[in-house]
Design an enzyme around this catalytic site. Structure first.
Site, mmCIF file in Angstrom:
data_model
loop_
_atom_site.group_PDB
_atom_site.id
_atom_site.type_symbol
_atom_site.label_atom_id
_atom_site.label_comp_id
_atom_site.label_asym_id
_atom_site.label_seq_id
_atom_site.Cartn_x
_atom_site.Cartn_y
_atom_site.Cartn_z
ATOM 1 N N CYS A 108 0.727 -1.307 -0.012
ATOM 2 C CA CYS A 108 0.036 -0.192 -0.054
ATOM 3 C C CYS A 108 0.824 1.397 0.081
ATOM 4 C CB CYS A 108 -0.929 0.032 1.116
ATOM 5 S SG CYS A 108 -1.831 -1.422 1.292
ATOM 6 N N CYS A 121 -12.766 0.407 3.752
ATOM 7 C CA CYS A 121 -12.674 0.981 2.292
ATOM 8 C C CYS A 121 -12.593 -0.279 1.243
ATOM 9 C CB CYS A 121 -11.198 1.759 2.093
ATOM 10 S SG CYS A 121 -9.824 0.606 1.947
#
Lengths: 384, 384
Positions: free
Chosen positions: A81, A199
């Site tokens: 990420c 998310c």
């Protein structure tokens, strides 16, 4: 070392785009950044870094083939990420050291659909059912609730705030306000985290073109300085670490020095900025507890006070330290290779005063933060 | 900029290793390099770059998790067959710029088995049957034969030489001498290239630990200087380019300035070394014609004279410019992420005088060269 500034930024809306290729998504964002950098030609770019996680071999090469292959180094980088932040960091470092004048950092992703099983979990976690991201997030959240009295309502408030912010962001995957009731009645994924507290993995791209301060006027009348960009892996391990989203803590307290805190402290020191100087923060709100956790780890409040920060409205737009003004990952979704640079695009617009209806008035300093699988993390401080 | 030297090197034999993981292969090579660097502790390493192509997400992280996760940046980099050189380049640059003192560059790979179809070919090449590597190599070879009279026998001689050299290299996949007859009677893959004129995709790892010259004595009594390391993508495209293994030329002459020549000239200039000063060369002999081609592109001879160079025995051990003393990729096999650093390990040993029975007497300067899919290439010059 030479000061590095942002010459231009570009973004492709985050979401799901059937029939649109990885390369097309990336190219649109790169073209937008070139246009933003005073309609510069791609041939001015001397090196390019592409952050991605699932793009396959030659991801950056394939993307830039549609822009122009000008005989420059193209380096694909992957740190989960934090991949986009690593692209930014490597590009920034080359300019700071005087090796390049203009560098392209871009991130692009089409996240796989369906159930995600990361490759970085050790076997004992797979066997015990821990090897999916929500479990790690949930364990951290329940520990925080037990230690500090953090509530499900506080978790829901983070999601309300970020979705409210996203209504004003046309680049977000979900531009829809949610109520406390909707969130607290959404399906439980892993106690205490419900569906509307997460998310969504998605698709998108984001770009920053960097240059030396000494040549910034060629590209922009509003240079934003990259005052700090640090990346690292958490100490003591990847999935075994007590740091990094998706990881399972094994320390007796969860407030050992986390990688986010280590990097934030480095960034505060080099940039001469403290948490009290920040006008806005974009952070790794993979789930709504993570936002509360990172308030604390970034030093926006003391350990254990994250729940109070959201209760008091201090991280709302209009509060003293607005967080996830873009809508955060909760609303934008998370295309892993692109999300860090998506934050950089948002903060750049804010510092230039170009964020339109979601502008944080008078913003001068902003912080971007990502963490992810493998214990990867990054903290970036931008200043105007 | 600070001078960068090699503090230690390590390698895992190239070949096929059933039941041995990607991570284990990488770890053995990293441990060997740490031992070689005066038994240094991994905690001295301040940043690590992992070159790989097929290792999946977190490849470097998963590998180093078995060594010690010490809270440093770990960056996975991919530039196809040049991935290991990119790791070296990024690590070297950080030390040269004074950002780090000690950096780890490693490459590790387990190539997929079976038919390889690259992702970087454009659709017209797929439809016309060109989208497999041997076709591009063969087209280049036949063009060279037509223009310069290069012969099948010369192609076979390259393979004879490299396999003869590999008999002395315990890290090579194939340690077996081959005769001209065996090679010229082996199955035709794509005219004029036969099975025993190709390297095999395989598994392996290679490592270089780098440090500043000013601290080299802590790690080694025989520092080897990284005098130049340049990486780039070919101009005018990836698969459309006239440069890069697996690519199809489209220029009217194949002697336009190739990426290898561009990088070699940069490396010669910065290092103050010319091709006439090289004591040995390791290059991208993916197939035996490629070695002849790269003699020319690296400036070891004039365009069109590559066939003569092999005929005259000048690139044999004992010749004036020994090439592929290690056995080259033809004998070692090609684990893409590791192969560039495998060359660096070989040349480091040679410059230290530690190459045992395949030592090139008095070697002081060596060059390493890789090219690959996507037009990626790299040239490294090492000096003692």
């Amino acid at each position: 070392m030479r000061e590095v500034v942002i010459a231009g930024v570009g973004i492709h809306k985050f979401g799901r785009f059937e029939g649109k290729s990885f390369e097309q998504i990336g190219q649109e964002a790169v073209r937008m950044a070139l246009k933003d950098a005073n309609n510069t030609y791609f041939k001015d770019v001397q090196i390019a870094f592409c952050g991605h996680m699932h793009g396959g071999t030659g991801a950056g090469h394939r993307t830039l083939a549609g822009i122009g292959l000008t005989g420059i180094p193209i380096v694909n980088v992957e740190t989960a990420c934090a991949s986009g932040a690593t692209a930014l960091q490597q590009a920034s470092q080359g300019i700071a050291a005087g090796l390049y004048d203009v560098a392209l950092a871009f991130g692009v992703e089409k996240m796989p659909r369906g159930f995600m099983r990361m490759t970085s979990f050790p076997q004992w976690q797979v066997l015990s059912g821990l090897a999916v991201n929500p479990v790690g997030f949930a364990l951290r959240a329940t520990r925080h609730m037990a230690e500090y009295g953090t509530t499900e309502e506080q978790l829901a408030k983070v999601s309300v705030k970020n979705h409210k912010n996203a209504v004003l962001n046309p680049y977000a995957m979900y531009q829809k306000a949610l109520t406390m009731e909707e969130i607290l009645n959404s399906p439980m994924v892993c106690y205490p985290l419900r569906l509307l507290m997460f998310c969504a993995p998605c698709e998108g791209a984001a770009v920053a073109i960097l240059c030396g301060r000494d040549m910034a006027s060629k590209y922009t009348s509003k240079p934003v300085t990259v005052a700090a960009v640090y990346t690292s892996v958490a100490q003591y391990g990847t999935s075994e670490s007590n740091a990094g989203a998706g990881d399972i803590g094994h320390s007796t307290k969860i407030q050992n020095t986390e990688v986010t805190t280590v990097l934030a402290n480095q960034a505060y020191e080099i940039s001469g900025v403290g948490p009290e100087d920040l006008d806005l923060v974009e952070l790794q709100d993979t789930d709504s507890f993570s936002e509360i956790r990172f308030y604390e780890e970034l030093g926006l409040c003391q350990p254990g006070e994250g729940g109070r920060l959201i209760d008091e409205g201090r991280t709302e737009v209009g509060g003293d330290i607005p967080v996830s003004v873009s809508g955060g990952l909760l609303s934008k979704g998370e295309p892993t290779g692109a999300s860090a640079l998506g934050q950089v695009v948002e903060v750049t617009w804010q510092l230039r005063g170009e964020a339109g209806p979601r502008q944080v008035s008078g913003a001068k300093v902003g912080l971007c933060h990502v963490t992810g699988a493998g214990g990867n993390a990054a903290v970036t401080i931008l200043k105007r």
